[in-house]
Design a protein around this motif. Structure first.
Motif, PDB file in Angstrom:
ATOM      1  N   VAL A 165       0.827  -1.202   0.000  1.00 58.45           N
ATOM      2  CA  VAL A 165       0.000   0.000   0.000  1.00 58.45           C
ATOM      3  C   VAL A 165       0.861   1.251   0.000  1.00 58.45           C
ATOM      4  N   LYS A 166       1.975   1.229   0.730  1.00 62.76           N
ATOM      5  CA  LYS A 166       2.865   2.392   0.790  1.00 62.76           C
ATOM      6  C   LYS A 166       3.401   2.766  -0.592  1.00 62.76           C
ATOM      7  N   LEU A 167       3.593   1.764  -1.445  1.00 63.27           N
ATOM      8  CA  LEU A 167       4.082   2.042  -2.798  1.00 63.27           C
ATOM      9  C   LEU A 167       3.139   2.954  -3.562  1.00 63.27           C
ATOM     10  N   LEU A 168       1.852   2.888  -3.224  1.00 68.97           N
ATOM     11  CA  LEU A 168       0.876   3.712  -3.925  1.00 68.97           C
ATOM     12  C   LEU A 168       0.984   5.187  -3.569  1.00 68.97           C
ATOM     13  N   ARG A 169       1.757   5.512  -2.526  1.00 67.28           N
ATOM     14  CA  ARG A 169       2.011   6.921  -2.234  1.00 67.28           C
ATOM     15  C   ARG A 169       2.741   7.594  -3.395  1.00 67.28           C
ATOM     16  N   LEU A 170       3.453   6.790  -4.181  1.00 72.27           N
ATOM     17  CA  LEU A 170       4.211   7.321  -5.307  1.00 72.27           C
ATOM     18  C   LEU A 170       3.336   7.557  -6.536  1.00 72.27           C
ATOM     19  N   VAL A 171       2.135   7.001  -6.518  1.00 73.42           N
ATOM     20  CA  VAL A 171       1.237   7.121  -7.667  1.00 73.42           C
ATOM     21  C   VAL A 171       0.356   8.353  -7.474  1.00 73.42           C
ATOM     22  N   PRO A 172       0.351   9.277  -8.437  1.00 71.76           N
ATOM     23  CA  PRO A 172      -0.479  10.485  -8.292  1.00 71.76           C
ATOM     24  C   PRO A 172      -1.963  10.142  -8.146  1.00 71.76           C
ATOM     25  N   GLU A 173      -2.640  10.842  -7.251  1.00 75.42           N
ATOM     26  CA  GLU A 173      -4.068  10.603  -7.046  1.00 75.42           C
ATOM     27  C   GLU A 173      -4.865  10.873  -8.313  1.00 75.42           C
ATOM     28  N   LYS A 174      -4.432  11.871  -9.089  1.00 76.48           N
ATOM     29  CA  LYS A 174      -5.133  12.177 -10.339  1.00 76.48           C
ATOM     30  C   LYS A 174      -5.108  10.996 -11.289  1.00 76.48           C
ATOM     31  N   LEU A 175      -4.000  10.249 -11.288  1.00 79.06           N
ATOM     32  CA  LEU A 175      -3.907   9.079 -12.167  1.00 79.06           C
ATOM     33  C   LEU A 175      -4.889   8.002 -11.722  1.00 79.06           C
ATOM     34  N   VAL A 176      -4.963   7.738 -10.413  1.00 78.31           N
ATOM     35  CA  VAL A 176      -5.900   6.739  -9.901  1.00 78.31           C
ATOM     36  C   VAL A 176      -7.337   7.144 -10.215  1.00 78.31           C
ATOM     37  N   ASN A 177      -7.645   8.423 -10.042  1.00 81.17           N
ATOM     38  CA  ASN A 177      -8.995   8.905 -10.343  1.00 81.17           C
ATOM     39  C   ASN A 177      -9.314   8.777 -11.826  1.00 81.17           C
ATOM     40  N   SER A 178      -8.316   9.018 -12.666  1.00 84.11           N
ATOM     41  CA  SER A 178      -8.524   8.893 -14.120  1.00 84.11           C
ATOM     42  C   SER A 178      -8.798   7.443 -14.506  1.00 84.11           C
ATOM     43  N   ILE A 179      -8.066   6.523 -13.885  1.00 82.35           N
ATOM     44  CA  ILE A 179      -8.287   5.095 -14.146  1.00 82.35           C
ATOM     45  C   ILE A 179      -9.691   4.695 -13.704  1.00 82.35           C
ATOM     46  N   ARG A 180     -10.095   5.153 -12.525  1.00 86.99           N
ATOM     47  CA  ARG A 180     -11.438   4.864 -12.013  1.00 86.99           C
ATOM     48  C   ARG A 180     -12.509   5.381 -12.964  1.00 86.99           C
ATOM     49  N   ASP A 181     -12.389   6.629 -13.378  1.00 89.15           N
ATOM     50  CA  ASP A 181     -13.408   7.234 -14.249  1.00 89.15           C
ATOM     51  C   ASP A 181     -13.460   6.552 -15.607  1.00 89.15           C
ATOM     52  N   ALA A 182     -12.286   6.195 -16.127  1.00 86.99           N
ATOM     53  CA  ALA A 182     -12.247   5.505 -17.423  1.00 86.99           C
ATOM     54  C   ALA A 182     -12.923   4.137 -17.322  1.00 86.99           C
ATOM     55  N   ALA A 183     -12.715   3.442 -16.205  1.00 84.86           N
ATOM     56  CA  ALA A 183     -13.332   2.129 -16.018  1.00 84.86           C
ATOM     57  C   ALA A 183     -14.848   2.250 -15.901  1.00 84.86           C
ATOM     58  N   ILE A 184     -15.323   3.257 -15.162  1.00 84.15           N
ATOM     59  CA  ILE A 184     -16.765   3.467 -15.037  1.00 84.15           C
ATOM     60  C   ILE A 184     -17.383   3.758 -16.404  1.00 84.15           C
ATOM     61  N   ASN A 185     -16.731   4.608 -17.189  1.00 86.03           N
ATOM     62  CA  ASN A 185     -17.250   4.940 -18.523  1.00 86.03           C
ATOM     63  C   ASN A 185     -17.238   3.728 -19.438  1.00 86.03           C
ATOM     64  N   TYR A 186     -16.193   2.915 -19.359  1.00 84.33           N
ATOM     65  CA  TYR A 186     -16.128   1.709 -20.188  1.00 84.33           C
ATOM     66  C   TYR A 186     -17.291   0.772 -19.859  1.00 84.33           C
ATOM     67  N   VAL A 187     -17.511   0.547 -18.565  1.00 86.54           N
ATOM     68  CA  VAL A 187     -18.579  -0.359 -18.142  1.00 86.54           C
ATOM     69  C   VAL A 187     -19.937   0.156 -18.608  1.00 86.54           C
ATOM     70  N   LYS A 188     -20.185   1.456 -18.446  1.00 87.24           N
ATOM     71  CA  LYS A 188     -21.453   2.040 -18.888  1.00 87.24           C
ATOM     72  C   LYS A 188     -21.687   1.824 -20.374  1.00 87.24           C
ATOM     73  N   GLN A 189     -20.675   2.128 -21.169  1.00 90.13           N
ATOM     74  CA  GLN A 189     -20.823   2.072 -22.624  1.00 90.13           C
ATOM     75  C   GLN A 189     -20.918   0.636 -23.122  1.00 90.13           C
ATOM     76  N   LYS A 190     -20.062  -0.223 -22.596  1.00 93.52           N
ATOM     77  CA  LYS A 190     -20.012  -1.588 -23.106  1.00 93.52           C
ATOM     78  C   LYS A 190     -21.240  -2.387 -22.693  1.00 93.52           C
TER      79      LYS A 190
END
Length: 269
Positions: A165-190
């Motif tokens: 979990v500590k390794l994720l401190r290195l990952v920008p929150e904006k990137l995680v949010n972008s991945i989340r939003d892209a996944a939600i949009n993919y699921v909706k559309q598909k």
């Protein structure tokens, strides 16, 4: 505050929520321990201290947009200041209260949560039953939760888990949010273009033990009684509960019968 008083306050929030959804033509269903309580105990599970509901994704999004706070209840959700519990994307809570939940202080979190006695609200997504759909259902929510938890020391967790979990401190929150939003949009559309789908908890939640047909969930039926009030529940409560809990009519071991709220304090807001 005694458990019965907490349950009564949660029931008050749930009744308000039910009336709000009726007024705004929003679909919802009780779920989780609240549904077990209605089916097995005709009320609350005796040791339970939360109230759980799910909403179809579109209704959940509309709820967030049309919610209006009053002098008694407030909404807190992912993205709000100091809210670190993305496992539950949104909560309606009783103003003037704050709760302390089990093990949170020991894991480096604030002693009192930024919300009070609450009702948990989860979106439900319709997933395409393919590799990417199942991937989104199983892993995106875990990533979102782990990123949020990475800000705390988590000393009550295992060493391997803490270090991952500590390794994720290195990952920008904006990137995680972008991945989340892209996944939600993919699921909706598909999901709207394929006939082979399943219902599961929302992409952004870490819960993966729900995979049922849409017809077993929606439209919700208004026939589930908790403390003399009728709430909406799944078309097939048996299908939902068996998928999530197996033999849901059997009581869990005594070691699993405990409440999560350990303190309640009253404040001026």
């Amino acid at each position: 505050m005694k458990l019965l008083e907490i349950q009564n306050n949660m029931l008050e929030i749930a009744i308000m929520f039910d009336k709000f959804c009726t007024e705004h033509n929003l679909e919802y269903s009780i779920c989780g321990g609240s549904l077990i309580g209605a089916v097995r105990h005709k009320g609350f599970v005796p040791w339970d201290d939360d109230f759980d509901v799910v909403m179809p994704r579109d209704d959940y999004d509309r709820f967030l947009k049309c919610w209006k706070e009053d002098n008694r209840f407030a909404l807190i959700k992912v993205g709000d200041h100091n809210y670190y519990k993305p496992a539950t994307p949104a909560k309606v809570y009783m103003k003037g209260t704050r709760v302390a939940e089990i093990n949170e202080l020991a894991n480096g979190m604030p002693e009192f949560c930024p919300y009070g006695i609450f009702l948990d609200i989860f979106p439900v997504d319709e997933y395409p039953d393919n590799f990417l759909g199942n991937f989104c259902n199983k892993y995106i929510g875990k990533l979102v939760l782990a990123k949020s938890m990475s800000q705390f020391h988590l000393k009550n967790k295992g060493v391997v888990f803490r270090n991952l979990v500590k390794l994720l401190r290195l990952v920008p929150e904006k990137l995680v949010n972008s991945i989340r939003d892209a996944a939600i949009n993919y699921v909706k559309q598909k999901a709207s273009t394929t006939s082979k789908t399943f219902i599961g908890y929302g992409v952004e939640t870490p819960f993966t033990n729900l995979k049922i047909d849409k017809s077993a969930m929606w439209p919700a039926k208004q026939e589930f009684v908790i403390n003399d009030y009728i709430f909406k529940g799944p078309q097939s409560a048996e299908t939902y509960l068996t998928c999530r809990y197996g033999n849901y009519m059997s009581l869990p071991p005594e070691s699993m019968r405990f409440q999560h709220i350990v303190k309640v304090k009253h404040i001026d807001e």
